[in-house]
Design a protein around this motif. Structure first.
Motif, short mmCIF file in Angstrom:
data_model
loop_
_atom_site.label_atom_id
_atom_site.label_comp_id
_atom_site.label_asym_id
_atom_site.label_seq_id
_atom_site.Cartn_x
_atom_site.Cartn_y
_atom_site.Cartn_z
N LEU A 162 150.67 128.20 4.19
CA LEU A 162 150.57 129.56 3.91
C LEU A 162 151.86 130.38 4.25
CD1 LEU A 162 147.24 129.93 5.81
CD2 LEU A 162 147.87 130.47 3.42
N ALA A 163 152.91 129.58 4.31
CA ALA A 163 154.37 130.04 4.83
C ALA A 163 154.42 131.19 5.69
CB ALA A 163 154.91 130.77 3.34
N LEU A 164 153.55 130.73 6.88
CA LEU A 164 153.65 131.68 8.15
C LEU A 164 154.75 131.23 8.94
CD1 LEU A 164 149.90 131.08 9.17
CD2 LEU A 164 151.01 132.95 7.77
N ASP A 165 155.31 132.27 9.38
CA ASP A 165 156.60 132.22 10.37
C ASP A 165 155.98 131.79 11.56
OD1 ASP A 165 155.76 134.32 11.74
OD2 ASP A 165 157.42 135.68 10.78
N GLU A 166 156.88 131.30 12.60
CA GLU A 166 156.33 130.61 14.02
C GLU A 166 155.39 131.85 14.62
OE1 GLU A 166 158.41 129.20 17.96
OE2 GLU A 166 159.31 128.66 16.16
N SER A 167 155.74 132.92 14.66
CA SER A 167 155.13 134.13 15.28
C SER A 167 153.68 134.36 14.58
CB SER A 167 155.69 135.44 15.22
OG SER A 167 154.93 136.34 15.78
N ALA A 168 153.71 134.08 13.41
CA ALA A 168 152.37 134.50 12.72
C ALA A 168 151.34 133.07 12.95
CB ALA A 168 152.72 134.51 11.25
N ALA A 169 152.08 132.03 13.01
CA ALA A 169 151.23 130.66 13.07
C ALA A 169 150.59 130.75 14.51
CB ALA A 169 152.13 129.65 13.04
N ARG A 170 151.37 131.20 15.54
CA ARG A 170 150.85 131.23 16.99
C ARG A 170 149.75 132.38 16.97
NH1 ARG A 170 155.55 132.99 20.02
NH2 ARG A 170 156.74 132.01 18.50
N GLU A 171 149.90 133.43 16.31
CA GLU A 171 148.91 134.40 16.36
C GLU A 171 147.59 133.74 15.60
OE1 GLU A 171 146.63 137.78 16.74
OE2 GLU A 171 148.62 137.37 17.58
N ALA A 172 147.75 133.35 14.66
CA ALA A 172 146.63 132.59 13.73
C ALA A 172 145.87 131.53 14.65
CB ALA A 172 147.06 132.18 12.38
N ALA A 173 146.58 130.94 15.62
CA ALA A 173 145.96 129.82 16.26
C ALA A 173 145.37 130.40 17.54
CB ALA A 173 147.17 128.71 16.66
N ARG A 174 145.32 131.68 17.88
CA ARG A 174 144.67 132.14 19.13
C ARG A 174 143.29 132.40 18.89
NH1 ARG A 174 148.79 136.95 21.38
NH2 ARG A 174 150.55 135.44 21.57
N VAL B 262 139.64 122.38 4.61
CA VAL B 262 140.00 123.77 4.66
C VAL B 262 138.56 124.55 4.80
CG1 VAL B 262 140.49 125.59 3.19
CG2 VAL B 262 141.84 123.63 3.49
N SER B 263 137.49 124.30 4.00
CA SER B 263 136.30 124.67 4.15
C SER B 263 135.75 124.60 5.47
CB SER B 263 135.29 124.18 3.20
OG SER B 263 133.88 124.83 3.01
N LYS B 264 135.74 123.73 6.08
CA LYS B 264 135.04 123.27 7.47
C LYS B 264 135.95 124.37 8.49
CE LYS B 264 133.21 118.90 6.42
NZ LYS B 264 133.35 117.21 6.79
N VAL B 265 137.49 124.17 8.53
CA VAL B 265 138.07 124.99 9.46
C VAL B 265 137.75 126.68 9.38
CG1 VAL B 265 140.40 125.60 10.14
CG2 VAL B 265 139.82 123.29 9.40
N GLU B 266 137.62 127.04 7.98
CA GLU B 266 137.52 128.51 7.92
C GLU B 266 136.09 128.77 7.92
OE1 GLU B 266 140.39 129.33 3.92
OE2 GLU B 266 138.44 129.19 3.60
N THR B 267 135.07 128.04 8.17
CA THR B 267 133.74 128.50 8.36
C THR B 267 133.39 127.91 9.80
OG1 THR B 267 132.62 126.28 7.76
CG2 THR B 267 132.76 128.17 6.04
N GLY B 268 134.16 127.61 10.47
CA GLY B 268 134.11 127.44 12.16
C GLY B 268 133.49 125.95 12.37
N ARG B 269 133.31 125.05 11.30
CA ARG B 269 132.62 124.05 11.60
C ARG B 269 133.59 122.73 12.20
NH1 ARG B 269 130.12 122.28 6.59
NH2 ARG B 269 131.70 123.57 5.71
N MET B 270 134.81 122.95 12.10
CA MET B 270 135.67 122.11 12.55
C MET B 270 136.57 122.51 13.31
SD MET B 270 137.72 119.38 10.17
CE MET B 270 139.41 118.99 10.43
N VAL B 271 137.09 121.98 14.39
CA VAL B 271 138.54 122.35 14.98
C VAL B 271 139.60 121.44 14.52
CG1 VAL B 271 139.71 122.49 17.25
CG2 VAL B 271 137.12 122.82 16.91
N PRO B 272 140.52 122.17 13.84
CA PRO B 272 141.51 121.42 13.05
C PRO B 272 142.47 120.59 14.26
CG PRO B 272 142.24 123.79 13.19
CD PRO B 272 140.85 123.59 13.54
N SER B 273 143.09 119.57 14.04
CA SER B 273 143.95 119.12 14.84
C SER B 273 145.20 119.95 14.84
CB SER B 273 144.43 117.50 14.31
OG SER B 273 145.03 117.52 13.13
N VAL B 274 146.04 119.46 15.50
CA VAL B 274 147.33 120.11 15.75
C VAL B 274 148.15 120.02 14.51
CG1 VAL B 274 149.63 120.25 16.75
CG2 VAL B 274 147.65 120.33 18.16
#
Length: 67
Positions: A55-67, A33-45
């Motif tokens: 985080l209980a994101l709906d599909e739309s919010a999850a897509r927006e977060a992934a952009r 989590v720390s590495k993803v949040e600080t941009g040191r790691m690209v998370p796998s799908v």
């Protein structure tokens, strides 16, 4: 990477979760989590999906977060 991390960090903060709590909910390690949040790691799908579900994101919010 940093934009994604910043979005996830903001969503986690809005949810009132610590990095450790999000990691536990998502079934990933806190360092991940720390590495993803600080941009040191690209998370796998899979990891990104787990974080979004934790985080209980709906599909739309999850897509927006992934952009």
């Amino acid at each position: 990477m940093r934009v994604l991390g910043a979005r996830l960090r903001a969503l986690r903060a809005e949810a009132g979760l610590t990095g450790a709590a999000l990691a536990q909910r998502a079934g990933v390690g806190q360092p991940t989590v720390s590495k993803v949040e600080t941009g040191r790691m690209v998370p796998s799908v899979d990891v990104l999906d787990r974080l979004c579900r934790a985080l209980a994101l709906d599909e739309s919010a999850a897509r927006e977060a992934a952009r």
